[in-house]
Scaffold this active site. Structure first.
Site, PDB file in Angstrom:
ATOM      1  N   HIS A 149      -2.072  19.496   7.707  1.00  0.00           N
ATOM      2  CA  HIS A 149      -2.960  18.455   7.173  1.00  0.00           C
ATOM      3  C   HIS A 149      -2.277  17.092   7.232  1.00  0.00           C
ATOM      4  O   HIS A 149      -1.054  17.003   7.091  1.00  0.00           O
ATOM      5  CB  HIS A 149      -3.357  18.782   5.731  1.00  0.00           C
ATOM      6  CG  HIS A 149      -3.889  20.175   5.552  1.00  0.00           C
ATOM      7  ND1 HIS A 149      -5.152  20.534   5.951  1.00  0.00           N
ATOM      8  CD2 HIS A 149      -3.311  21.292   5.041  1.00  0.00           C
ATOM      9  CE1 HIS A 149      -5.338  21.823   5.679  1.00  0.00           C
ATOM     10  NE2 HIS A 149      -4.232  22.296   5.131  1.00  0.00           N
ATOM     11  N   HIS A 153      11.898   0.608   7.013  1.00  0.00           N
ATOM     12  CA  HIS A 153      11.563  -0.784   6.696  1.00  0.00           C
ATOM     13  C   HIS A 153      11.948  -1.669   7.884  1.00  0.00           C
ATOM     14  O   HIS A 153      13.091  -1.656   8.315  1.00  0.00           O
ATOM     15  CB  HIS A 153      12.330  -1.223   5.448  1.00  0.00           C
ATOM     16  CG  HIS A 153      11.714  -2.387   4.732  1.00  0.00           C
ATOM     17  ND1 HIS A 153      11.540  -3.615   5.324  1.00  0.00           N
ATOM     18  CD2 HIS A 153      11.230  -2.495   3.469  1.00  0.00           C
ATOM     19  CE1 HIS A 153      10.978  -4.436   4.447  1.00  0.00           C
ATOM     20  NE2 HIS A 153      10.774  -3.793   3.315  1.00  0.00           N
ATOM     21  N   CYS A 188       0.792  -1.225   0.000  1.00  0.00           N
ATOM     22  CA  CYS A 188       0.000   0.000   0.000  1.00  0.00           C
ATOM     23  C   CYS A 188       0.828   1.280   0.000  1.00  0.00           C
ATOM     24  O   CYS A 188       0.307   2.355  -0.290  1.00  0.00           O
ATOM     25  CB  CYS A 188      -0.941   0.001   1.207  1.00  0.00           C
ATOM     26  SG  CYS A 188      -2.128  -1.355   1.205  1.00  0.00           S
ATOM     27  N   ASN A 192     -10.231   0.485   0.790  1.00  0.00           N
ATOM     28  CA  ASN A 192      -8.761   0.459   0.762  1.00  0.00           C
ATOM     29  C   ASN A 192      -8.337   0.191  -0.677  1.00  0.00           C
ATOM     30  O   ASN A 192      -8.437  -0.936  -1.165  1.00  0.00           O
ATOM     31  CB  ASN A 192      -8.245  -0.638   1.695  1.00  0.00           C
ATOM     32  CG  ASN A 192      -6.721  -0.689   1.735  1.00  0.00           C
ATOM     33  OD1 ASN A 192      -6.036  -0.110   0.900  1.00  0.00           O
ATOM     34  ND2 ASN A 192      -6.179  -1.400   2.705  1.00  0.00           N
ATOM     35  N   HIS A 201      -2.970   6.777   5.353  1.00  0.00           N
ATOM     36  CA  HIS A 201      -3.405   5.736   4.426  1.00  0.00           C
ATOM     37  C   HIS A 201      -4.708   5.105   4.915  1.00  0.00           C
ATOM     38  O   HIS A 201      -4.774   4.611   6.043  1.00  0.00           O
ATOM     39  CB  HIS A 201      -2.324   4.665   4.303  1.00  0.00           C
ATOM     40  CG  HIS A 201      -2.795   3.415   3.622  1.00  0.00           C
ATOM     41  ND1 HIS A 201      -3.284   3.425   2.338  1.00  0.00           N
ATOM     42  CD2 HIS A 201      -2.866   2.131   4.051  1.00  0.00           C
ATOM     43  CE1 HIS A 201      -3.639   2.189   2.001  1.00  0.00           C
ATOM     44  NE2 HIS A 201      -3.390   1.393   3.020  1.00  0.00           N
ATOM     45  N   HIS A 236     -14.532   4.933   3.710  1.00  0.00           N
ATOM     46  CA  HIS A 236     -15.967   4.688   3.585  1.00  0.00           C
ATOM     47  C   HIS A 236     -16.416   4.777   2.128  1.00  0.00           C
ATOM     48  O   HIS A 236     -17.160   3.919   1.649  1.00  0.00           O
ATOM     49  CB  HIS A 236     -16.734   5.706   4.431  1.00  0.00           C
ATOM     50  CG  HIS A 236     -18.222   5.507   4.423  1.00  0.00           C
ATOM     51  ND1 HIS A 236     -19.029   6.036   3.434  1.00  0.00           N
ATOM     52  CD2 HIS A 236     -19.049   4.834   5.274  1.00  0.00           C
ATOM     53  CE1 HIS A 236     -20.289   5.704   3.689  1.00  0.00           C
ATOM     54  NE2 HIS A 236     -20.320   4.982   4.790  1.00  0.00           N
TER      55      HIS A 236
END
Length: 458
Positions: free
Chosen positions: A333, A247, A168, A370, A337, A366
């Site tokens: 802001h 990572h 993602c 995803n 994700h 919503h």
């Protein structure tokens, strides 16, 4: 000439050399965003509550317990009923996906977003110098990036990169790659395409940890146009300030918490384990330790250091949840994700954000679900549709993905943003800082053990 004069001249020369090197380095790291486009499917592709129930009931491998678990997961997922599903699933062919199904799904997302991007910016495909395309679970030959080049008949000297398996957070990785290429590719245009293929990877088994992906992941994606050409600066909407990548794949639990695999019956899917939340927290913490000192004011960093030191002296260790820093002293802001309700709420809590701050991510989940690496851009689109983004603001993008990794970046907003986008026809249904209706809860939450059996048989 005395020694003092020589020393002064030498020092002045060093300072000039340092400043020149700093200016050249700064110029080489310029990365402007000209525009972005998100995918919006057709109405017949929407997975509403009725179609979701049909898909679930087609899975003959589910027993009563699995069926109940799946319905409860759908109720608590934070997903609405306007998200888009892949065509083969909607047509009842999820157990036997074909290569044409996967290619058709990718063509629809990739070419619709790039077509719109070229149209809105006035940039010709022949002007693109760098192409980076990321799709984690689908790597055909020729590559999807080559498919884009063939479709638009791009130049034969284009620098082309096809990324897979990055999960993602691949969109931010792609942006980082472009920024690095910009150091040696002057006055260039780069196209970044981020999406994921859902159809061929729809899970048809009964492993609960693998069934979760069907409830969360939906069809979607984005295309972004970047440049380091100073002549295009006035047309840019944002400037990249910094990118930091972390990572934690050396940890076995983190590596395997979000992984593609087959279950005991041979059904392929995506496993999401209970360690996912811990892995995300670990990767995000390591990332922010490097990123925040680059974007927060020195005053806030000093305040945090003093408070933390005092707490250690009085209590032996730092206490309390969250990171302790006030991110809003340097950032306005937050694009988190939209991977799932728990991820959004967990990240918001640890960062000290309020409901207003996480509202864009919650509502992007919503409305669109995803959408993997394309998800951040739906969150950005929500902020723009709500007219939140103003010139001079700074925006933090927080992405997390398989590996496990956290890749985040900060953008400077260069102009007030209020263009039409994928949210235009639905933004009015999402009031400020308010919870939107949960159609799955309204239609499925009443189901108990006794009625569940009759529904399953029907």
């Amino acid at each position: 000439m005395d020694l003092l004069a020589v020393a002064c001249l030498s020092l002045a020369g060093c300072l000039v050399s340092y400043m020149l090197r700093w200016v050249l380095e700064w110029r080489s790291q310029r990365c402007y965003m000209l525009h972005y486009e998100c995918y919006k499917g057709r109405d017949e592709m929407k997975l509403n509550t009725g179609k979701c129930a049909e898909v679930v009931q087609r899975n003959k491998n589910l027993g009563l317990e699995e069926y109940r678990f799946l319905l409860r997961t759908m109720v608590s997922s934070g997903i609405g009923e306007e998200t888009y599903g892949p065509r083969n699933v909607l047509e009842g062919r999820e157990e036997n996906p074909t290569l044409p199904d996967a290619l058709s799904e990718m063509d629809d997302i990739i070419f619709s977003t790039t077509d719109n991007l070229f149209r809105r910016t006035g940039v010709s495909p022949s002007e693109i110098d760098i192409l980076v395309l990321n799709v984690s679970l689908f790597a055909p030959a020729p590559s999807l990036a080559s498919r884009v080049i063939n479709r638009y008949k791009m130049r034969d000297d284009i620098k082309c990169y096809n990324l897979s398996g990055l999960g993602c957070s691949a969109s931010v990785i792609s942006i980082d790659l472009v920024q690095r290429l910009f150091k040696t590719c002057k006055n260039s245009l780069a196209l970044v395409v981020s999406t994921e293929t859902m159809g061929p990877h729809w899970y048809c088994g009964k492993n609960r940890s693998m069934m979760l992906s069907n409830c969360l992941f939906r069809a979607g994606g984005s295309s972004v146009l970047l440049t380091n050409d100073p002549r295009r600066k006035n047309k840019a909407i944002m400037r990249l300030k910094t990118v930091v990548r972390a990572h934690v794949g050396s940890d076995d639990d983190a590596y395997s918490c979000c992984i593609q695999m087959e279950d005991k019956e041979g059904y392929q899917g995506f496993l999401l384990t209970k360690y996912l939340k811990n892995a995300a927290a670990k990767a995000l913490t390591k990332n922010l330790q490097v990123l925040l000192p680059k974007v927060l004011p020195m005053k806030e960093l000093l305040r945090y250091a003093i408070v933390r030191s005092l707490k250690k002296k009085t209590k032996g260790e730092s206490s309390g949840g969250g990171i302790g820093l006030n991110l809003k002293t340097g950032l306005q802001h937050f694009c988190i994700h939209p991977g799932g309700r728990a991820i959004i709420e967990g990240a918001g809590k640890s960062l000290g954000l309020n409901e207003y701050d996480i509202e864009p991510s919650r509502n992007a989940l919503h409305r669109f679900g995803n959408t993997s690496s394309g998800g951040l851009w739906y969150v950005l689109g929500y902020m723009e549709a709500k007219k939140r983004l103003r010139k001079g603001d700074k925006l933090l993008m927080i992405s997390m993905g398989a590996g496990f990794e956290s890749n985040n970046c900060v953008w400077d907003i260069m102009k007030d943003l209020d263009d039409e986008n994928v949210w235009t026809d639905s933004i009015q249904r999402y009031p400020e800082a308010a919870k939107v209706p949960n159609p799955f809860k309204e239609k499925f939450d009443w189901i108990n053990d006794e009625t569940l059996s009759s529904v399953r048989i029907a």
